[in-house]
Scaffold this motif. Structure first.
Motif, PDB file in Angstrom:
ATOM      1  N   SER A 109       0.823  -1.210   0.000  1.00 41.25           N
ATOM      2  CA  SER A 109       0.000   0.000   0.000  1.00 41.25           C
ATOM      3  C   SER A 109       0.853   1.254   0.000  1.00 41.25           C
ATOM      4  O   SER A 109       0.601   2.199  -0.761  1.00 41.25           O
ATOM      5  CB  SER A 109      -0.922  -0.016   1.232  1.00 41.25           C
ATOM      6  OG  SER A 109      -1.617   1.206   1.358  1.00 41.25           O
ATOM      7  N   THR A 110       1.886   1.273   0.816  1.00 39.28           N
ATOM      8  CA  THR A 110       2.757   2.456   0.912  1.00 39.28           C
ATOM      9  C   THR A 110       3.562   2.654  -0.368  1.00 39.28           C
ATOM     10  O   THR A 110       3.709   3.783  -0.858  1.00 39.28           O
ATOM     11  CB  THR A 110       3.702   2.316   2.115  1.00 39.28           C
ATOM     12  OG1 THR A 110       2.927   2.097   3.304  1.00 39.28           O
ATOM     13  CG2 THR A 110       4.545   3.575   2.298  1.00 39.28           C
ATOM     14  N   ALA A 113       1.058   4.041  -2.885  1.00 38.70           N
ATOM     15  CA  ALA A 113       0.398   5.318  -2.571  1.00 38.70           C
ATOM     16  C   ALA A 113       1.351   6.504  -2.584  1.00 38.70           C
ATOM     17  O   ALA A 113       0.988   7.585  -3.062  1.00 38.70           O
ATOM     18  CB  ALA A 113      -0.280   5.213  -1.206  1.00 38.70           C
ATOM     19  N   GLY A 117       0.535   9.611  -4.871  1.00 41.99           N
ATOM     20  CA  GLY A 117       0.124  10.856  -4.243  1.00 41.99           C
ATOM     21  C   GLY A 117       1.049  12.010  -4.580  1.00 41.99           C
ATOM     22  O   GLY A 117       0.595  13.133  -4.849  1.00 41.99           O
ATOM     23  N   THR A 136      -7.904   6.186  -7.787  1.00 43.43           N
ATOM     24  CA  THR A 136      -8.102   6.047  -6.350  1.00 43.43           C
ATOM     25  C   THR A 136      -9.578   6.028  -5.983  1.00 43.43           C
ATOM     26  O   THR A 136      -9.979   5.323  -5.051  1.00 43.43           O
ATOM     27  CB  THR A 136      -7.398   7.193  -5.596  1.00 43.43           C
ATOM     28  OG1 THR A 136      -7.899   8.455  -6.056  1.00 43.43           O
ATOM     29  CG2 THR A 136      -5.897   7.136  -5.809  1.00 43.43           C
ATOM     30  N   GLN A 192      -6.550   0.201   0.388  1.00 45.83           N
ATOM     31  CA  GLN A 192      -5.869   1.074   1.345  1.00 45.83           C
ATOM     32  C   GLN A 192      -4.905   2.026   0.649  1.00 45.83           C
ATOM     33  O   GLN A 192      -4.734   3.183   1.069  1.00 45.83           O
ATOM     34  CB  GLN A 192      -5.114   0.224   2.375  1.00 45.83           C
ATOM     35  CG  GLN A 192      -5.974  -0.728   3.171  1.00 45.83           C
ATOM     36  CD  GLN A 192      -7.115  -0.036   3.881  1.00 45.83           C
ATOM     37  OE1 GLN A 192      -6.909   0.999   4.523  1.00 45.83           O
ATOM     38  NE2 GLN A 192      -8.319  -0.568   3.763  1.00 45.83           N
ATOM     39  N   ALA A 193      -4.283   1.573  -0.426  1.00 44.51           N
ATOM     40  CA  ALA A 193      -3.386   2.449  -1.197  1.00 44.51           C
ATOM     41  C   ALA A 193      -4.160   3.603  -1.808  1.00 44.51           C
ATOM     42  O   ALA A 193      -3.648   4.729  -1.893  1.00 44.51           O
ATOM     43  CB  ALA A 193      -2.686   1.633  -2.283  1.00 44.51           C
ATOM     44  N   ALA A 194      -5.392   3.355  -2.240  1.00 47.16           N
ATOM     45  CA  ALA A 194      -6.216   4.426  -2.816  1.00 47.16           C
ATOM     46  C   ALA A 194      -6.493   5.514  -1.778  1.00 47.16           C
ATOM     47  O   ALA A 194      -6.389   6.715  -2.070  1.00 47.16           O
ATOM     48  CB  ALA A 194      -7.528   3.843  -3.341  1.00 47.16           C
ATOM     49  N   LEU A 196      -4.704   6.122   1.000  1.00 48.30           N
ATOM     50  CA  LEU A 196      -3.439   6.754   1.383  1.00 48.30           C
ATOM     51  C   LEU A 196      -2.946   7.713   0.316  1.00 48.30           C
ATOM     52  O   LEU A 196      -2.412   8.791   0.630  1.00 48.30           O
ATOM     53  CB  LEU A 196      -2.393   5.668   1.669  1.00 48.30           C
ATOM     54  CG  LEU A 196      -1.057   6.136   2.252  1.00 48.30           C
ATOM     55  CD1 LEU A 196      -1.283   6.870   3.575  1.00 48.30           C
ATOM     56  CD2 LEU A 196      -0.125   4.952   2.452  1.00 48.30           C
ATOM     57  N   ALA A 197      -3.119   7.367  -0.950  1.00 46.35           N
ATOM     58  CA  ALA A 197      -2.688   8.253  -2.041  1.00 46.35           C
ATOM     59  C   ALA A 197      -3.472   9.562  -2.033  1.00 46.35           C
ATOM     60  O   ALA A 197      -2.907  10.644  -2.254  1.00 46.35           O
ATOM     61  CB  ALA A 197      -2.849   7.540  -3.380  1.00 46.35           C
ATOM     62  N   ARG A 198      -4.757   9.489  -1.764  1.00 48.32           N
ATOM     63  CA  ARG A 198      -5.575  10.704  -1.713  1.00 48.32           C
ATOM     64  C   ARG A 198      -5.170  11.594  -0.540  1.00 48.32           C
ATOM     65  O   ARG A 198      -5.114  12.822  -0.666  1.00 48.32           O
ATOM     66  CB  ARG A 198      -7.063  10.331  -1.617  1.00 48.32           C
ATOM     67  CG  ARG A 198      -7.593   9.592  -2.830  1.00 48.32           C
ATOM     68  CD  ARG A 198      -9.055   9.203  -2.659  1.00 48.32           C
ATOM     69  NE  ARG A 198      -9.915  10.375  -2.755  1.00 48.32           N
ATOM     70  CZ  ARG A 198     -10.426  10.833  -3.885  1.00 48.32           C
ATOM     71  NH1 ARG A 198     -10.166  10.226  -5.044  1.00 48.32           N
ATOM     72  NH2 ARG A 198     -11.216  11.885  -3.888  1.00 48.32           N
TER      73      ARG A 198
END
Length: 315
Positions: A109-110, A113, A117, A136, A192-194, A196-198
């Motif tokens: 995820s990190t 993201a 981001g 996202t 979760q990546a979606a 976190l990216a936002r």
């Protein structure tokens, strides 16, 4: 920093005490009696009483609560009503599945993201930004259990690159274990990546409008240099919050994904224990997961203070 840490530690302890009371109370008022469930509806009252005494279900609720908490503090999580084995051993076996799964999902995820981001924030209003935000939005909207089933259909059934479910065990080797956890980790990581990216994009855009960023640009730094040298660190506080919450969610909230992939993790253990009215397992595992959530928040608070010294000055 020491004073700040002590205040957060006291808050952690108080939160754990309150959480333990809530968990014990909720489990106690839940309908159904474990002894009756195990012996059936035709069991004799004397037999039920003997089994309740054996399981430690007799006595006042206060006494039982104190015995449960005292046991957990000393490392004795009790004995499972159903399997007649120490709960700590059961948790240990399942934790070696859930913890690597959550860690791998958080890592994926990190890694997805952060670049997404940063890329979207550096191209605000352009096609790249709109493309990332559209992706996202789709990632947030798609249920992870549906996405997990699509992964099984494509990569396990059609392409046969992965197993459709189960866990081979770490004794088969690190690569074999990670291979078995890849699809579940992807199913957990992408939604979760979606999110976190936002959050990363929004936080960076807020920082890019600050006076110190304009000063950095006026001193000759390019927009990209100012973003990497000054903007990214100052945008990390809300991102750290989300990462901490995501790890807790991935560890405690993966019950559906574990059911889809038949993984012997903590989530599946809770589901099986609730079905069998194995209350001591439910209480202990839920308390352990609550402890992980509160501890993660504690570590995030310390990370805040390390990133932003102004927080230490307020204590």
């Amino acid at each position: 920093m020491l004073r700040y840490t002590l205040k957060r530690f006291v808050s952690l302890v108080l939160s754990l005490v309150v959480a333990s009371m809530v968990i014990f109370t909720v489990i106690e008022i839940a309908p159904g009696d474990p002894a009756s469930f195990m012996l059936g509806i035709n069991a004799q009252p004397e037999t039920l009483a003997a089994l309740r005494a054996e399981l430690g279900l007799e006595g006042s609720k206060t006494t039982r609560y104190l015995a449960w908490i005292g046991g957990m503090v000393t490392g004795d999580f009790g004995t499972s009503y159903t399997y007649r084995t120490p709960v700590l051993d059961m948790v240990g076996d399942r934790l070696w599945v859930s913890l690597p799964l959550a860690s791998l999902a958080l890592l994926l995820s990190t890694l997805i993201a952060f670049p997404a981001g940063i890329y979207a924030a550096s191209r605000r209003g352009q096609a790249g930004d709109m493309g990332v935000m559209g992706a996202t939005q789709l990632g947030v909207a798609v249920p992870n259990f549906w996405f997990a089933m699509m992964l099984v259909l494509v990569f396990a059934i059609n392409l046969r690159w992965f197993s459709a479910g189960g866990f081979v065990g770490w004794d088969k080797g690190l690569l074999a274990g990670l291979h078995a956890l890849t699809l579940p980790a992807i199913a957990l990581a992408l939604p979760q990546a979606a999110i976190l990216a936002r959050v990363m994009r929004s936080s960076l855009l807020d920082v890019l409008g600050e006076d110190f960023m304009r000063t950095a640009r006026a001193k000759g730094l390019s927009e990209r240099q100012a973003l990497w040298r000054h903007g990214l660190r100052n945008a990390l506080i809300p991102v750290l919050t989300i990462i901490g919450l995501q790890f807790s969610f991935l560890l405690a909230g993966s019950i559906i994904i574990e059911q889809v992939f038949y993984l012997p993790g903590l989530g599946r253990l809770i589901f099986q224990s609730i079905s069998a009215r194995d209350l001591i397992v439910v209480e202990s595992v839920v308390m352990l997961l609550v402890f992980s959530v509160i501890m993660m928040n504690f570590l995030v608070d310390l990370a805040y203070a390390a990133v932003d010294p102004r927080l230490r000055a307020r204590t």
